[in-house]
Scaffold this motif. Structure first.
Motif, PDB file in Angstrom:
ATOM      1  N   ALA A  43       0.837  -1.206   0.000  1.00  0.00           N
ATOM      2  CA  ALA A  43       0.000   0.000   0.000  1.00  0.00           C
ATOM      3  C   ALA A  43       0.867   1.250   0.000  1.00  0.00           C
ATOM      4  N   THR A  46       2.310   1.769  -3.503  1.00  0.00           N
ATOM      5  CA  THR A  46       1.285   2.312  -4.411  1.00  0.00           C
ATOM      6  C   THR A  46       1.081   3.802  -4.181  1.00  0.00           C
ATOM      7  N   SER A  47       1.043   4.206  -2.916  1.00  0.00           N
ATOM      8  CA  SER A  47       0.850   5.625  -2.608  1.00  0.00           C
ATOM      9  C   SER A  47       2.031   6.465  -3.082  1.00  0.00           C
ATOM     10  N   GLU A 333      -7.267   9.349   0.775  1.00  0.00           N
ATOM     11  CA  GLU A 333      -7.120   8.198  -0.119  1.00  0.00           C
ATOM     12  C   GLU A 333      -6.034   7.251   0.361  1.00  0.00           C
ATOM     13  N   ASP A 337      -6.584   3.457   1.779  1.00  0.00           N
ATOM     14  CA  ASP A 337      -5.933   2.342   1.077  1.00  0.00           C
ATOM     15  C   ASP A 337      -5.138   1.460   2.031  1.00  0.00           C
ATOM     16  N   ALA A 341      -5.841  -2.468   3.117  1.00  0.00           N
ATOM     17  CA  ALA A 341      -4.804  -3.433   2.764  1.00  0.00           C
ATOM     18  C   ALA A 341      -4.264  -4.162   3.984  1.00  0.00           C
TER      19      ALA A 341
END
Length: 425
Positions: A43, A46-47, A333, A337, A341
């Motif tokens: 996670a 991805t961020s 967001e 997330d 996760a």
């Protein structure tokens, strides 16, 4: 939850030890305490990728995964070395209880000018990240603890599940004792595993709320007094509740391994990590979660909190870029997330709204409890010494059968805490 605590001496010696950046001023370095393969790490990755897309041409973030080993080694070892050599990254993660020590040693910089929509952060997140009235760190998730119960075992013992407590209407310690007595008598085993064999930060994290519910404190509001505070009458009452649970074998200091998960104990005090374990490996257990029991004198629900956070190193050459990265990684967001996760609680109200329809009723109970009653542990440079004395008090409970002995123990530990506080003055 678990605090990987740096030694205060090392932190203080690091004052003014700042890194010299030899890279591009637009490149933002980030160290995190997890592995790239973990749900949390994925996670985070991805961020960071989303950040790089949004700020393309302005900033580029580079994330380095440094997993923690046993006892907090690995990540903490590398941070310690970087503090000594002046090679810290621009942004790093740190556990909530370490905020004051890092800030006091000037290892991390204030973030107030960089974090947007601070009113959206849970109060416990602001509390754990604030030192000397300035915000130094921002939690990207939250945590909480509840009372897990095996629905089938409670029903078999004659408990009406409809009468169990809720966040809006929690039970008192007396009512919880009655339930524990009923379950212990029926099953002839301790009613609940409270994790008393875990001689770690868990003991401060999980058991300090009992003191707070009674109106007690660990140290004074200004953080300079432990004597007459930790060994107060209110704290003695709270510790006596725990002592009573032990003395009557309603709980135990030597629980069977995975006793709740395997259906040996009807209840367990634990956090959201147990939920994931149950849902993955013990799907035969039909369970739910009730909130913490409260002091019968106050009726106030208080529950533990604590999370890993992002902070800016004082070595950061580009503070604007580092601040932008932290703000992005703690946005609604990104928080939503990582909560989904990693099965952790969100640190923002807006993220709670985002995920509440996507998580289990049990997780929503912990989220609701956290919103209503979460309280951070003391934010003190001397925290490592304070938590050690607290842990030793909890570990010592089985050796004192009455309040007089318990008072002696608390007097001794309050003096130890006071000595630690005065050592810096």
């Amino acid at each position: 939850m678990t605090a990987g605590l740096l030694s205060t001496a090392l932190l203080i010696s690091a004052c003014g030890n700042q890194a010299e950046s030899d890279g591009n001023n637009n490149e933002i370095s980030l160290w995190v305490q997890t592995s790239s393969e973990s749900p949390e790490g994925q996670a985070m990755q991805t961020s960071v990728e989303k950040f790089n897309e949004e700020f393309e041409g302005t900033y580029t973030a580079d994330i380095e995964f440094i997993p923690r080993g046993g006892g907090g080694g690995g990540y903490e070892d590398k941070v310690n070395a970087a503090v000594s050599t002046g090679t810290l990254p621009d942004v790093l993660t740190l556990d909530g209880p370490n905020t004051a020590a890092y800030a006091d040693a000037e290892i991390i910089a204030p973030l107030d000018n960089f974090i947007s929509n601070k009113d959206d952060l849970l109060p416990s997140i602001i509390e754990q990240g604030t030192y000397d009235d300035e915000m130094y760190a921002v939690g990207y998730s939250e945590s909480s603890v509840g009372i897990y119960y095996n629905k089938d075992m409670l029903q078999q013992a004659g408990v009406d599940l409809e009468t169990l407590p809720t966040v809006e209407d929690p039970w008192t310690w007396d009512e919880f004792i009655d339930l524990s007595e009923q379950l212990t008598a029926y099953y002839e085993v301790p009613a609940i595993d409270m994790g008393l064999n875990d001689n770690s930060e868990w003991l401060m994290y999980a058991f300090s709320p009992f003191l707070w519910s009674q109106g007690g404190e660990i140290v004074s509001e200004d953080g300079r007094q432990a004597e007459t505070v930790f060994n107060s009458e209110n704290n003695l009452k709270a510790m006596s509740f725990l002592q009573y649970m032990l003395n009557n074998d309603y709980t135990t200091i030597s629980p069977a391994e995975n006793g709740f998960e395997t259906g040996q104990y009807p209840m367990k005090m634990s956090g959201s990590w147990t939920m994931e374990q149950l849902d993955t490996n013990y799907q035969d257990i039909d369970y739910d979660i009730m909130p913490y029991p409260v002091s019968p004198d106050t009726g106030e629900l208080v529950t533990p909190t604590g999370s890993w956070q992002y902070a800016m190193s004082t070595a950061a050459e580009n503070q604007e870029g580092a601040g932008e990265l932290i703000n992005f990684l703690t946005s609604t967001e990104a928080v939503a997330d990582i909560s989904l996760a990693n099965s952790v609680l969100p640190s923002r109200y807006s993220a709670i709204e985002e995920i509440e329809d996507e998580v289990s009723p049990q997780m929503n109970t912990l989220i609701e409890q956290n919103e209503a009653s979460g309280k951070a542990r003391p934010v003190l440079p001397e925290y490592p010494q304070i938590t050690r004395s607290f842990q030793q008090t909890i570990s010592g409970l089985p050796y004192y059968e009455n309040q007089a002995g318990l008072q002696e123990l608390m007097d001794e530990k309050s003096q130890e805490m006071q000595t630690s506080l005065e050592r810096r003055e």
